[in-house]
Design a protein around this motif. Structure first.
Motif, PDB file in Angstrom:
ATOM      1  N   ALA A 237      29.722  45.467  45.626  1.00 45.13           N
ATOM      2  CA  ALA A 237      29.726  46.297  44.418  1.00 45.13           C
ATOM      3  C   ALA A 237      30.099  45.460  43.199  1.00 45.13           C
ATOM      4  N   LEU A 238      31.064  44.552  43.340  1.00 51.07           N
ATOM      5  CA  LEU A 238      31.443  43.693  42.215  1.00 51.07           C
ATOM      6  C   LEU A 238      30.318  42.735  41.845  1.00 51.07           C
ATOM      7  N   LEU A 239      29.627  42.175  42.849  1.00 49.65           N
ATOM      8  CA  LEU A 239      28.529  41.268  42.572  1.00 49.65           C
ATOM      9  C   LEU A 239      27.376  41.991  41.868  1.00 49.65           C
ATOM     10  N   ARG A 240      27.133  43.273  42.241  1.00 51.06           N
ATOM     11  CA  ARG A 240      26.075  44.044  41.579  1.00 51.06           C
ATOM     12  C   ARG A 240      26.415  44.278  40.108  1.00 51.06           C
ATOM     13  N   ASP A 241      27.711  44.432  39.821  1.00 54.01           N
ATOM     14  CA  ASP A 241      28.117  44.665  38.434  1.00 54.01           C
ATOM     15  C   ASP A 241      28.200  43.368  37.643  1.00 54.01           C
ATOM     16  N   GLY A 242      28.004  42.228  38.287  1.00 53.63           N
ATOM     17  CA  GLY A 242      28.044  40.959  37.586  1.00 53.63           C
ATOM     18  C   GLY A 242      29.441  40.379  37.493  1.00 53.63           C
ATOM     19  N   LYS A 243      30.386  40.929  38.165  1.00 47.27           N
ATOM     20  CA  LYS A 243      31.756  40.413  38.142  1.00 47.27           C
ATOM     21  C   LYS A 243      31.944  39.459  39.311  1.00 47.27           C
ATOM     22  N   PRO A 244      32.843  38.502  39.168  1.00 46.38           N
ATOM     23  CA  PRO A 244      33.083  37.583  40.285  1.00 46.38           C
ATOM     24  C   PRO A 244      33.832  38.296  41.414  1.00 46.38           C
ATOM     25  N   ALA A 245      33.597  37.831  42.625  1.00 43.45           N
ATOM     26  CA  ALA A 245      34.270  38.415  43.783  1.00 43.45           C
ATOM     27  C   ALA A 245      35.748  38.068  43.730  1.00 43.45           C
ATOM     28  N   PRO A 246      36.605  38.956  44.212  1.00 39.59           N
ATOM     29  CA  PRO A 246      38.047  38.660  44.200  1.00 39.59           C
ATOM     30  C   PRO A 246      38.349  37.500  45.144  1.00 39.59           C
ATOM     31  N   PHE A 247      39.346  36.724  44.760  1.00 40.22           N
ATOM     32  CA  PHE A 247      39.703  35.554  45.541  1.00 40.22           C
ATOM     33  C   PHE A 247      41.190  35.650  45.873  1.00 40.22           C
TER      34      PHE A 247
ATOM     35  N   SER B 254      44.163  33.504  47.392  1.00 40.55           N
ATOM     36  CA  SER B 254      44.541  32.149  47.791  1.00 40.55           C
ATOM     37  C   SER B 254      45.415  32.143  49.045  1.00 40.55           C
ATOM     38  N   GLU B 255      46.069  33.241  49.358  1.00 42.62           N
ATOM     39  CA  GLU B 255      46.946  33.292  50.511  1.00 42.62           C
ATOM     40  C   GLU B 255      46.234  33.793  51.778  1.00 42.62           C
ATOM     41  N   ALA B 256      44.948  34.060  51.693  1.00 36.94           N
ATOM     42  CA  ALA B 256      44.237  34.642  52.820  1.00 36.94           C
ATOM     43  C   ALA B 256      43.956  33.637  53.932  1.00 36.94           C
ATOM     44  N   THR B 257      43.994  32.344  53.673  1.00 33.48           N
ATOM     45  CA  THR B 257      43.615  31.379  54.680  1.00 33.48           C
ATOM     46  C   THR B 257      44.777  30.901  55.471  1.00 33.48           C
TER      47      THR B 257
END
Length: 119
Positions: free
Chosen positions: A104-114, A116-119
């Motif tokens: 949904a964010l990519l369709r709206d042209g916004k960057p995907a959330p990132f 940093s602590e997920a890895t």
């Protein structure tokens, strides 16, 4: 108020009473039952007159059959309480999965959330 007693049931009760009490004691107990019935009827009429005195002319205007508790069906009361007159608006559920949110964010042209602590 008959309590569901029919003539046949009363005859059976009378026959059982004759056998249990005996013919010599039956007239005494029948008169006691009649006296009790008159007393209860007098008490009910006295209560009715007292209510009429206390409420005044409003007493005769009350629809007493509407207040009879035997007419209430709990299932009907609950059903009527749960049924609303106005339609319930349909609300679309929010997007739950992370993949769907990213799409949904990519369709709206916004960057995907990132994260940093997920890895």
């Amino acid at each position: 108020m008959s309590f569901g007693l029919t003539f046949e049931k009363l005859v059976i009760i009378g026959i059982i009473a004759v056998f249990l009490l005996g013919p010599e004691r039956l007239p005494y107990y029948a008169s006691q039952l009649a006296r009790l019935t008159k007393t209860v009827r007098g008490m009910a009429n006295g209560a009715k007159e007292r209510m009429r005195e206390e409420m005044g002319p409003d007493f005769d205007e009350v629809d007493w059959k509407k207040l009879d508790p035997r007419q209430y069906d709990p299932r009907r009361i609950i059903r009527e309480a749960l049924v609303d007159d106005e339609p319930v608006p349909v609300i679309k559920p929010p997007i739950v999965s992370a993949y769907a949110q990213r799409q949904a964010l990519l369709r709206d042209g916004k960057p995907a959330p990132f994260d940093s602590e997920a890895t």
